[in-house]
Design a protein around this motif. Sequence first.
Motif, PDB file in Angstrom:
ATOM      1  N   GLY A   1     -62.741  48.689 -14.721  1.00 18.20           N
ATOM      2  CA  GLY A   1     -63.399  47.415 -14.986  1.00 18.20           C
ATOM      3  C   GLY A   1     -64.350  47.497 -16.160  1.00 18.20           C
ATOM      4  N   GLU A   2     -65.323  46.585 -16.166  1.00 15.13           N
ATOM      5  CA  GLU A   2     -66.278  46.509 -17.262  1.00 15.13           C
ATOM      6  C   GLU A   2     -67.702  46.470 -16.723  1.00 15.13           C
ATOM      7  OE1 GLU A   2     -63.610  43.815 -20.349  1.00 15.13           O
ATOM      8  OE2 GLU A   2     -65.236  42.863 -19.232  1.00 15.13           O
ATOM      9  N   MET A   3     -68.631  46.959 -17.521  1.00 16.60           N
ATOM     10  CA  MET A   3     -70.043  46.814 -17.220  1.00 16.60           C
ATOM     11  C   MET A   3     -70.764  46.565 -18.533  1.00 16.60           C
ATOM     12  SD  MET A   3     -71.134  50.704 -16.115  1.00 16.60           S
ATOM     13  CE  MET A   3     -69.847  50.930 -14.903  1.00 16.60           C
ATOM     14  N   ILE A   4     -71.933  45.987 -18.442  1.00 16.18           N
ATOM     15  CA  ILE A   4     -72.685  45.649 -19.643  1.00 16.18           C
ATOM     16  C   ILE A   4     -73.942  46.501 -19.729  1.00 16.18           C
ATOM     17  CG2 ILE A   4     -73.992  43.763 -18.599  1.00 16.18           C
ATOM     18  CD1 ILE A   4     -73.413  42.221 -21.271  1.00 16.18           C
ATOM     19  N   PHE A   5     -74.269  46.898 -20.951  1.00 14.34           N
ATOM     20  CA  PHE A   5     -75.448  47.713 -21.212  1.00 14.34           C
ATOM     21  C   PHE A   5     -76.296  47.016 -22.261  1.00 14.34           C
ATOM     22  CE2 PHE A   5     -72.476  50.698 -19.506  1.00 14.34           C
ATOM     23  CZ  PHE A   5     -73.239  51.614 -18.797  1.00 14.34           C
ATOM     24  N   GLN A   6     -77.577  46.988 -22.027  1.00 15.02           N
ATOM     25  CA  GLN A   6     -78.513  46.439 -22.998  1.00 15.02           C
ATOM     26  C   GLN A   6     -79.106  47.610 -23.768  1.00 15.02           C
ATOM     27  OE1 GLN A   6     -82.216  44.417 -21.676  1.00 15.02           O
ATOM     28  NE2 GLN A   6     -81.152  42.590 -22.432  1.00 15.02           N
ATOM     29  N   VAL A   7     -78.894  47.635 -25.079  1.00 11.35           N
ATOM     30  CA  VAL A   7     -79.317  48.763 -25.909  1.00 11.35           C
ATOM     31  C   VAL A   7     -80.039  48.269 -27.157  1.00 11.35           C
ATOM     32  CG1 VAL A   7     -77.425  50.245 -25.112  1.00 11.35           C
ATOM     33  CG2 VAL A   7     -77.126  48.874 -27.157  1.00 11.35           C
ATOM     34  N   ARG A   8     -80.794  49.164 -27.766  1.00 14.66           N
ATOM     35  CA  ARG A   8     -81.419  48.875 -29.056  1.00 14.66           C
ATOM     36  C   ARG A   8     -80.450  49.317 -30.157  1.00 14.66           C
ATOM     37  NH1 ARG A   8     -85.902  50.194 -25.836  1.00 14.66           N
ATOM     38  NH2 ARG A   8     -87.436  48.512 -25.882  1.00 14.66           N
ATOM     39  N   PRO A   9     -80.337  48.568 -31.220  1.00 20.50           N
ATOM     40  CA  PRO A   9     -79.372  48.890 -32.280  1.00 20.50           C
ATOM     41  C   PRO A   9     -79.576  50.253 -32.945  1.00 20.50           C
ATOM     42  CG  PRO A   9     -80.159  46.641 -32.527  1.00 20.50           C
ATOM     43  CD  PRO A   9     -80.993  47.277 -31.454  1.00 20.50           C
ATOM     44  N   HIS A  10     -80.797  50.792 -32.908  1.00 19.84           N
ATOM     45  CA  HIS A  10     -81.067  52.067 -33.584  1.00 19.84           C
ATOM     46  C   HIS A  10     -81.227  53.236 -32.617  1.00 19.84           C
ATOM     47  CE1 HIS A  10     -81.252  50.045 -37.406  1.00 19.84           C
ATOM     48  NE2 HIS A  10     -82.065  49.146 -36.885  1.00 19.84           N
ATOM     49  N   THR A  11     -80.845  53.042 -31.354  1.00 15.53           N
ATOM     50  CA  THR A  11     -80.907  54.112 -30.360  1.00 15.53           C
ATOM     51  C   THR A  11     -79.553  54.826 -30.309  1.00 15.53           C
ATOM     52  OG1 THR A  11     -82.530  52.918 -29.031  1.00 15.53           O
ATOM     53  CG2 THR A  11     -81.268  54.637 -27.916  1.00 15.53           C
ATOM     54  N   PRO A  12     -79.527  56.153 -30.393  1.00 12.00           N
ATOM     55  CA  PRO A  12     -78.243  56.868 -30.328  1.00 12.00           C
ATOM     56  C   PRO A  12     -77.455  56.506 -29.066  1.00 12.00           C
ATOM     57  CG  PRO A  12     -79.978  58.357 -31.020  1.00 12.00           C
ATOM     58  CD  PRO A  12     -80.651  57.070 -30.602  1.00 12.00           C
ATOM     59  N   LEU A  13     -76.131  56.450 -29.204  1.00 16.27           N
ATOM     60  CA  LEU A  13     -75.262  56.068 -28.091  1.00 16.27           C
ATOM     61  C   LEU A  13     -75.272  57.065 -26.942  1.00 16.27           C
ATOM     62  CD1 LEU A  13     -72.229  54.570 -30.001  1.00 16.27           C
ATOM     63  CD2 LEU A  13     -73.842  53.353 -28.553  1.00 16.27           C
ATOM     64  N   LYS A  14     -75.832  58.246 -27.154  1.00 19.08           N
ATOM     65  CA  LYS A  14     -75.920  59.237 -26.080  1.00 19.08           C
ATOM     66  C   LYS A  14     -76.582  58.637 -24.841  1.00 19.08           C
ATOM     67  CE  LYS A  14     -77.591  63.908 -25.024  1.00 19.08           C
ATOM     68  NZ  LYS A  14     -77.589  63.641 -23.610  1.00 19.08           N
ATOM     69  N   GLN A  15     -77.599  57.810 -25.046  1.00 17.80           N
ATOM     70  CA  GLN A  15     -78.297  57.194 -23.913  1.00 17.80           C
ATOM     71  C   GLN A  15     -77.347  56.299 -23.117  1.00 17.80           C
ATOM     72  OE1 GLN A  15     -81.954  55.254 -24.986  1.00 17.80           O
ATOM     73  NE2 GLN A  15     -82.181  54.315 -22.990  1.00 17.80           N
ATOM     74  N   LEU A  16     -76.560  55.481 -23.799  1.00 20.00           N
ATOM     75  CA  LEU A  16     -75.582  54.624 -23.121  1.00 20.00           C
ATOM     76  C   LEU A  16     -74.529  55.479 -22.410  1.00 20.00           C
ATOM     77  CD1 LEU A  16     -73.827  51.459 -24.406  1.00 20.00           C
ATOM     78  CD2 LEU A  16     -72.456  53.399 -23.702  1.00 20.00           C
ATOM     79  N   MET A  17     -74.031  56.503 -23.086  1.00 18.90           N
ATOM     80  CA  MET A  17     -72.992  57.369 -22.511  1.00 18.90           C
ATOM     81  C   MET A  17     -73.505  58.086 -21.262  1.00 18.90           C
ATOM     82  SD  MET A  17     -71.506  58.987 -26.008  1.00 18.90           S
ATOM     83  CE  MET A  17     -70.602  58.020 -27.206  1.00 18.90           C
ATOM     84  N   ASP A  18     -74.721  58.623 -21.332  1.00 16.90           N
ATOM     85  CA  ASP A  18     -75.300  59.315 -20.177  1.00 16.90           C
ATOM     86  C   ASP A  18     -75.498  58.363 -18.999  1.00 16.90           C
ATOM     87  OD1 ASP A  18     -75.337  61.659 -21.644  1.00 16.90           O
ATOM     88  OD2 ASP A  18     -77.503  61.597 -22.024  1.00 16.90           O
ATOM     89  N   THR A  19     -75.970  57.157 -19.284  1.00 15.40           N
ATOM     90  CA  THR A  19     -76.175  56.166 -18.227  1.00 15.40           C
ATOM     91  C   THR A  19     -74.850  55.754 -17.619  1.00 15.40           C
ATOM     92  OG1 THR A  19     -78.175  55.368 -19.329  1.00 15.40           O
ATOM     93  CG2 THR A  19     -77.187  53.912 -17.679  1.00 15.40           C
ATOM     94  N   TYR A  20     -73.836  55.559 -18.448  1.00 14.09           N
ATOM     95  CA  TYR A  20     -72.499  55.220 -17.944  1.00 14.09           C
ATOM     96  C   TYR A  20     -72.011  56.315 -16.993  1.00 14.09           C
ATOM     97  CZ  TYR A  20     -67.471  54.887 -17.665  1.00 14.09           C
ATOM     98  OH  TYR A  20     -66.184  54.847 -17.180  1.00 14.09           O
ATOM     99  N   CYS A  21     -72.119  57.569 -17.405  1.00 16.84           N
ATOM    100  CA  CYS A  21     -71.650  58.682 -16.579  1.00 16.84           C
ATOM    101  C   CYS A  21     -72.425  58.762 -15.262  1.00 16.84           C
ATOM    102  CB  CYS A  21     -71.748  59.992 -17.349  1.00 16.84           C
ATOM    103  SG  CYS A  21     -70.541  60.101 -18.697  1.00 16.84           S
ATOM    104  N   ALA A  22     -73.727  58.529 -15.313  1.00 15.99           N
ATOM    105  CA  ALA A  22     -74.535  58.555 -14.088  1.00 15.99           C
ATOM    106  C   ALA A  22     -74.133  57.427 -13.140  1.00 15.99           C
ATOM    107  CB  ALA A  22     -76.015  58.445 -14.443  1.00 15.99           C
ATOM    108  N   ARG A  23     -73.880  56.244 -13.673  1.00 21.24           N
ATOM    109  CA  ARG A  23     -73.495  55.100 -12.838  1.00 21.24           C
ATOM    110  C   ARG A  23     -72.114  55.269 -12.209  1.00 21.24           C
ATOM    111  NH1 ARG A  23     -74.990  49.596 -16.195  1.00 21.24           N
ATOM    112  NH2 ARG A  23     -77.238  49.951 -16.342  1.00 21.24           N
ATOM    113  N   THR A  24     -71.210  55.909 -12.935  1.00 22.66           N
ATOM    114  CA  THR A  24     -69.829  56.017 -12.455  1.00 22.66           C
ATOM    115  C   THR A  24     -69.531  57.354 -11.784  1.00 22.66           C
ATOM    116  OG1 THR A  24     -69.039  56.836 -14.603  1.00 22.66           O
ATOM    117  CG2 THR A  24     -68.976  54.438 -14.227  1.00 22.66           C
ATOM    118  N   GLY A  25     -70.422  58.326 -11.934  1.00 24.69           N
ATOM    119  CA  GLY A  25     -70.190  59.643 -11.357  1.00 24.69           C
ATOM    120  C   GLY A  25     -69.130  60.448 -12.103  1.00 24.69           C
TER     121      GLY A  25
END
Length: 76
Positions: free
Chosen positions: A15-39
């Motif tokens: 499926g899909e999920m939405i992430f709120q991010v800052r344009p100048h923040t490295p994507l590592k933060q989004l990737m780590d959060t995705y992995c934590a949420r999905t296991g």
Amino acid sequence: MSEATINLWVKDDTGEMIFQVRPHTPLKQLMDTYCARTGRAHGGLGFLAHGAPCSPTRTPDALGLTDGDLIEVVPA
């Protein structure tokens, strides 16, 4: 004043999920959060923006991602 955020959709095989991010923040933060949420383990996944692989050190701004854009998660 804090930097504005954008919403990025992340789509995987379940499926899909939405992430709120800052344009100048490295994507590592989004990737780590995705992995934590999905296991799921980051090492077994690839993240694609506009069909091209995303490096964890790149930012949404550097990749030309804007509000509402999609990042696809695929097996590595």
